[in-house]
Structure formats: C-alpha cells, structure tokens
Design a protein around this motif. Sequence first.
Motif, PDB file in Angstrom:
ATOM      1  N   GLY A 105       0.821  -1.193   0.000  1.00 28.33           N
ATOM      2  CA  GLY A 105       0.000   0.000   0.000  1.00 28.33           C
ATOM      3  C   GLY A 105       0.857   1.246   0.000  1.00 28.33           C
ATOM      4  N   ASN A 115      -1.526  -0.011  -5.332  1.00 25.33           N
ATOM      5  CA  ASN A 115      -2.054  -1.335  -5.585  1.00 25.33           C
ATOM      6  C   ASN A 115      -1.574  -1.839  -6.955  1.00 25.33           C
ATOM      7  OD1 ASN A 115      -3.624  -3.624  -6.070  1.00 25.33           O
ATOM      8  ND2 ASN A 115      -5.491  -2.715  -5.246  1.00 25.33           N
ATOM      9  N   PHE A 133     -14.009  -1.950  -6.562  1.00 25.22           N
ATOM     10  CA  PHE A 133     -13.416  -2.286  -5.258  1.00 25.22           C
ATOM     11  C   PHE A 133     -11.901  -2.454  -5.324  1.00 25.22           C
ATOM     12  CE2 PHE A 133     -15.322  -6.023  -7.289  1.00 25.22           C
ATOM     13  CZ  PHE A 133     -14.227  -6.868  -7.440  1.00 25.22           C
ATOM     14  N   THR A 135      -8.753  -0.233  -5.908  1.00 28.95           N
ATOM     15  CA  THR A 135      -8.367   1.173  -5.964  1.00 28.95           C
ATOM     16  C   THR A 135      -6.865   1.333  -5.793  1.00 28.95           C
ATOM     17  OG1 THR A 135      -8.692   1.482  -3.579  1.00 28.95           O
ATOM     18  CG2 THR A 135     -10.605   1.857  -5.009  1.00 28.95           C
ATOM     19  N   ASN A 137      -5.162   3.168  -3.762  1.00 29.77           N
ATOM     20  CA  ASN A 137      -4.721   3.208  -2.368  1.00 29.77           C
ATOM     21  C   ASN A 137      -5.248   2.047  -1.534  1.00 29.77           C
ATOM     22  OD1 ASN A 137      -3.360   5.638  -2.827  1.00 29.77           O
ATOM     23  ND2 ASN A 137      -5.186   6.849  -2.377  1.00 29.77           N
ATOM     24  N   GLY A 138      -6.079   1.217  -2.130  1.00 27.90           N
ATOM     25  CA  GLY A 138      -6.683   0.135  -1.372  1.00 27.90           C
ATOM     26  C   GLY A 138      -5.842  -1.122  -1.388  1.00 27.90           C
ATOM     27  N   ARG A 141      -6.989  -7.360  -3.570  1.00 25.01           N
ATOM     28  CA  ARG A 141      -8.165  -8.160  -3.211  1.00 25.01           C
ATOM     29  C   ARG A 141      -8.432  -9.247  -4.250  1.00 25.01           C
ATOM     30  NH1 ARG A 141     -11.895  -3.094  -1.252  1.00 25.01           N
ATOM     31  NH2 ARG A 141     -11.855  -3.540   0.991  1.00 25.01           N
ATOM     32  N   PHE A 413      -3.348  -3.359   6.169  1.00 27.90           N
ATOM     33  CA  PHE A 413      -4.794  -3.576   6.062  1.00 27.90           C
ATOM     34  C   PHE A 413      -5.197  -4.731   6.972  1.00 27.90           C
ATOM     35  CE2 PHE A 413      -3.203  -2.040   1.955  1.00 27.90           C
ATOM     36  CZ  PHE A 413      -3.935  -0.870   1.819  1.00 27.90           C
ATOM     37  N   ARG A 419     -11.045  -4.153   5.127  1.00 34.29           N
ATOM     38  CA  ARG A 419     -11.974  -3.039   5.256  1.00 34.29           C
ATOM     39  C   ARG A 419     -11.445  -1.883   6.094  1.00 34.29           C
ATOM     40  NH1 ARG A 419     -16.944  -5.714   8.514  1.00 34.29           N
ATOM     41  NH2 ARG A 419     -16.567  -7.306   6.913  1.00 34.29           N
ATOM     42  N   THR A 420     -10.374  -2.089   6.843  1.00 38.61           N
ATOM     43  CA  THR A 420      -9.856  -1.016   7.683  1.00 38.61           C
ATOM     44  C   THR A 420      -8.335  -1.046   7.718  1.00 38.61           C
ATOM     45  OG1 THR A 420      -9.935  -0.024   9.905  1.00 38.61           O
ATOM     46  CG2 THR A 420      -9.977  -2.428   9.781  1.00 38.61           C
ATOM     47  N   THR A 421      -7.752   0.121   7.961  1.00 37.84           N
ATOM     48  CA  THR A 421      -6.303   0.233   8.167  1.00 37.84           C
ATOM     49  C   THR A 421      -5.995   0.548   9.631  1.00 37.84           C
ATOM     50  OG1 THR A 421      -6.331   2.601   7.643  1.00 37.84           O
ATOM     51  CG2 THR A 421      -5.937   1.072   5.816  1.00 37.84           C
TER      52      THR A 421
END
Length: 462
Positions: A105, A115, A133, A135, A137-138, A141, A413, A419-421
């Motif tokens: 990340g 990503n 879904f 991204t 910065n995500g 997945r 992550f 779902r959260t950092t």
Amino acid sequence: MTYWTKVVAIATVLAGVAIAASQKAPHDPGPRPGPAGAGGVTGYYLTLNAAEQEAFANGIAQFVEDEGVPDQPPGTGNGGLGPGFNSTSCGSCHSQPAMLGSSPGPNSPQVPQPNPQIAVASAMGATNIIPSFITVNGPVREARFIRNADGTPDGGVHSLFNITGRTDAVGCNIAQPNFVVQLAAHNVIFRIPTPLFGLGLVDNTLDAVLKANLAAHSDTKKEFGIAGRFNRSGDADSGIAGRFNLSGNDGTISKFGWKAQNKSVALFVGEAYNVEMGITNDIMPNERNGVKGCVFNAAPEDSHSAASNGISDLDAFVDAIRLSAPPVPVPPTADTTNGQDQFNKVGCVLCHSDTLTTTLSLFTGMSNVDYHPFSDFALHHMGTNLADGISQGMAGPDEFRTAPLWGVGQRLFFLHDGRTTDLMNAIQQHSSRRSEANKVVRRFNDLAPGDQQAILNFLRSL
C-alpha cells in the motif's frame, strides 16, 4: 489574587492537562517504521544450512517473477498466465513489509507502492475494466461470489481480470465477470492476501499440539463464550446433491487461509497459483477457464515431472515459505509489556495463542521449536458483522480462522476483506451478534484509555 493563589491555580491547570493527556482517546500508532521484521531475500530461518538457504533464495526469485501467457521455452514452467487472473506474480500481492508479506500500500513505511492490480489490468494491452473495489490506495483483493445464478452456494474465486487483448494472448476473447451486477445484488465478498512468513513452523505442528492448546483454559473460555473448532481435510460435505468435493480426506487439521481451508503450505500454494494467476500445476492441474482459443500451453503448465526438466515453480514457492523465518518483534518496553499483560487479561490470548511448538523437522534447527504466532489456528464464530456468507470445508458463513498476529506491527490492512487500516477499528469490528469475541471486546472497552493504548502499542511491536 495573591501570588500563592496564582501558583496553586497554575498547578491545578497543569495537573488537569496532564490527566487529560493520559486519558486521551487511544489510537493506532500506525505501521511500524524501520526494517522489515520478516520476509524478503534475507528472511530465511537463521539455522538453515547453505543448501537450504540456497533453496530459499531460489524460492524468493521465483516468487517475484512476473508471469506471461506463453510457456517459454515450452515445458519449463516459465509462463502460463490466465485465462483469468488477479495478478501476475506472487510477489505483487505478498510484499508488505517485504516479500512473503501481505498486501502492499502507499502508506508503507518500508516500500510505499500503489495497488499493483491497477497496472496488471492493462499490462501488455489487456482490455480489462478495473472493478470499483480495486483502488490505487486500497488493498490487493480477490473476489468471491456468495451464490450462483440459481441461488445455490458458490463461494469460489472469480478472476478480476483476463488475458483478452494481451499481445501474448492473440485470439483469446473471454469476458470479465459482471462485477457491477454482482455488487448490486450484494453477491460479492473480498479477501486480502495472508502473510506467508514463518508458515513452515505452522506446517510442522502436530494436530495433538493444536488440540491441546484449544482445550486449554476451557473453563475460562466457556465463561467468555469462546468455543472454536478446527477445519479438517475431508470435512467439506455441503449436503448439496451433485456438488463436487475438492477437499482431501485424511481428516487432519487444516491451518492455512482465512477459513483454514487448506491442509498444507503445498496445497495453499498450488491452489493460489491456479486461482490467483491461472497457472495449472501438479496440485491443481486443470484450467479454471478452459475457453477455446484461450488455452496456450499444455497442462500442467508448472510441473516437476521429467517432461518439464524437473523444474517446478510450485516447489520453489513452498521452499521459500517453509524455510522463512517468523516475524521478529521489537524489543519489549515497559509500555508494551503492560500491553501484553492487558492483552492476556481481557482475553485476547484465549484465541490468539502466544506459543505453539513444532515437531521433528527435516530442516536444520526447526525441530521442537517454540514459536509465537498469536493464533490457535481454529475456527471461531465472528458474528454478523464479519460474516461473509461463504462456507469452506467445515467453516460456516461467519467462521474464520484466528488470524495470526505475528508481524501485525507492519501490516497495512486488517480483517479478511481489508476493510480497515486501523487496529482500534479492527478490534471493535470483532463485536457483533453471535461473535465469540463479544466479551473480550467489552473487557477491552472497559479498560482505562492508557491500558487500551498499551495493547495497541504492543500489537504494533509484533
């Protein structure tokens, strides 16, 4: 106001400021900076001999290799991407804080990077649409569908991308899944990469050790509402007529994957090579999307058979993972020692077991070793908030393997879907209807802010 009255007033204000500072809301200090505590080219188990270190190094070299569609030269296992895939190398997904880790990340203190799935979607002319879904910065997945079109359970990985349009896949014309429609139907769940370092120790832990550990402190666990059970090789009967069972059948404990769905490191890697990159291998030898015009290589594309000169990427990946060292935490301080004490006091350790022991090992210095994964590798009901609607083996829709916390200090992550950092948020997400963690989270919330902060600091020290 007299001089002494002023002095007292100032002292009172300062005392109030100090108390307020000590009681400020606890917060996740964020991923720990400094060198990676695990993984990378030097991340082998320290007692290995020279030949074992060489095998580890070769494994890492193969781990980072970017795969293409054609197998060049034919039969060497150097290629085979697709027809569907999620990325083009193992290292693109498992690189935080170093190779064998979890999702990279842009906020990494070690090697910030966007990503990688964004770039692979259009590499070599591919015409993929990037799902909403995925991204920049995500997290990296994968996507699984909960149900098939006829309403029966699905649960399988649906490749994000395909090789259509790539200059090394001329003639292939396969469509991506319609993620827009599936998202609108609330039929998509996500998984992020699990860290791989230290898993040779887990692979070499006897079922008897895991059973004894799960049975320990049974009265306390019962008081907390904590049960737990193991996913097992062979226990995948869904009760649905006509459904294929892909599990093994020796009945031993499975320990790998978010739902402990894989029996061994080798099975975990073989499945990932086929599911995440579309590369057939000795463990998973059949194409998942064998569409006419999109199959370019003989199967299995990766093999250690004589026909392919004895070369196997799969064996190399297993070597890298089995021979890797576990994460090294930072030296304890008074604060992190208190944090571990509070971690134990509120009951986190009842599932996140701090010590397990290996059995005899083929590899130098890895026999009868105490290691500290902070996991019992058992399945636990995590409640409605974390439930993903997917069953894998014995693991039901709200059951997950206790996520190992070693190395969590440098994770970006959290939770199965990324779902959260924020560690504080991740802790709170454990609490919902029917979760075995409810009492533990309540006890955590009842702690003084300073003790909550100490737990967060302890976790970021791992």
